[in-house]
Design a protein around this motif. Sequence first.
Motif, short mmCIF file in Angstrom:
data_model
loop_
_atom_site.label_atom_id
_atom_site.label_comp_id
_atom_site.label_asym_id
_atom_site.label_seq_id
_atom_site.Cartn_x
_atom_site.Cartn_y
_atom_site.Cartn_z
N VAL A 34 18.92 -37.43 -19.21
CA VAL A 34 19.61 -38.16 -20.29
C VAL A 34 18.58 -38.68 -21.30
O VAL A 34 18.78 -38.56 -22.52
CB VAL A 34 20.45 -39.34 -19.72
N LEU A 35 17.47 -39.21 -20.78
CA LEU A 35 16.44 -39.75 -21.69
C LEU A 35 15.80 -38.65 -22.52
O LEU A 35 15.62 -38.80 -23.73
CB LEU A 35 15.37 -40.49 -20.89
N SER A 62 16.78 -52.98 -19.08
CA SER A 62 17.98 -53.24 -19.87
C SER A 62 18.51 -51.94 -20.50
O SER A 62 19.73 -51.70 -20.52
CB SER A 62 17.70 -54.27 -20.96
N LEU A 63 17.61 -51.10 -20.98
CA LEU A 63 18.03 -49.82 -21.58
C LEU A 63 18.69 -48.93 -20.54
O LEU A 63 19.74 -48.33 -20.76
CB LEU A 63 16.82 -49.07 -22.13
N ILE A 64 18.01 -48.84 -19.38
CA ILE A 64 18.50 -47.96 -18.32
C ILE A 64 19.85 -48.46 -17.79
O ILE A 64 20.77 -47.67 -17.57
CB ILE A 64 17.47 -47.90 -17.17
N ARG A 71 27.58 -44.37 -18.39
CA ARG A 71 27.76 -43.08 -17.72
C ARG A 71 28.74 -43.17 -16.55
O ARG A 71 29.57 -42.29 -16.36
CB ARG A 71 26.38 -42.59 -17.24
N LEU A 72 28.65 -44.28 -15.78
CA LEU A 72 29.54 -44.42 -14.61
C LEU A 72 30.96 -44.81 -15.02
O LEU A 72 31.85 -44.90 -14.18
CB LEU A 72 28.98 -45.44 -13.61
N ASP A 84 20.26 -39.46 -9.83
CA ASP A 84 18.98 -38.78 -9.62
C ASP A 84 17.96 -39.42 -10.57
O ASP A 84 18.06 -39.24 -11.78
CB ASP A 84 19.22 -37.28 -9.90
N GLY A 85 17.06 -40.22 -10.01
CA GLY A 85 16.06 -40.90 -10.86
C GLY A 85 16.42 -42.35 -11.14
O GLY A 85 15.74 -43.02 -11.92
N PHE A 86 17.46 -42.83 -10.53
CA PHE A 86 17.89 -44.23 -10.67
C PHE A 86 18.54 -44.65 -9.37
O PHE A 86 19.31 -43.87 -8.82
CB PHE A 86 18.90 -44.35 -11.82
#
Length: 187
Positions: A34-35, A62-64, A71-72, A84-86
């Motif tokens: 996404v980033l 805060s951004l993430i 997204r959720l 994946d990655g969070f």
Amino acid sequence: MSLIFLGPPGAGKGTQAKILAQQGPIAHISTGDVLREAIAFQTPLGKEAQAYVVAGELVPDSLIMGMIRERLSEPDTKLGWILDGFPRNVSQARGLDQLLSILCQPHPQVVYFDVDSNILVKRLLKRGRQDDNEETIRRRLEVYQTETTPLIDFYQRRRCLISLDGNQSESEVTNSLHLALQCTVSA
Ligand code: ADP
């Protein structure tokens, strides 16, 4: 089914998440993808995140968190998701707990991909992504050690962590993952 894939860069989380998401109606949410897309399109998020990603540092929580909240809430996540990655640090993990309770969603199962560090560097250099030069890789592995490894303990205490041997070949890891998930579903 809701899953968190935890493990170092190059552990195979993205590869396995893609395979699993192709087999059922579950959304694969890769914060790195996404980033990178946001950076490619120079969206406001992309512009803010760019310097961090290029340096191999974590993008501010805060951004993430904002990104994950949006997204959720999208409809394709209703039947399940793989993160994946969070989360990548304890504060993100706590943020996720809060978010899931607001969304009335259960706690996810966590799959930890355990891989030797010499194998990781080899895989990352072979992958050759733009943020995969030697210096960035070294930094990402350091950040993983200090920020992300405490999550192994964090989730182990909740007894929701499955460990997989990620040193195996891609198809062997896929098989181990299937077995592990079957066992937890039928347990
Ligand atoms: P890898 O796992 O190979 O390091 P990712 O594609 O997951 O790569 O992430 C690439 C970069 O995106 C990270 O180095 C970091 O800068 C940023 N990033 C991804 N996820 C997060 C997150 N949850 N929190 C902060 N930064 C993140």
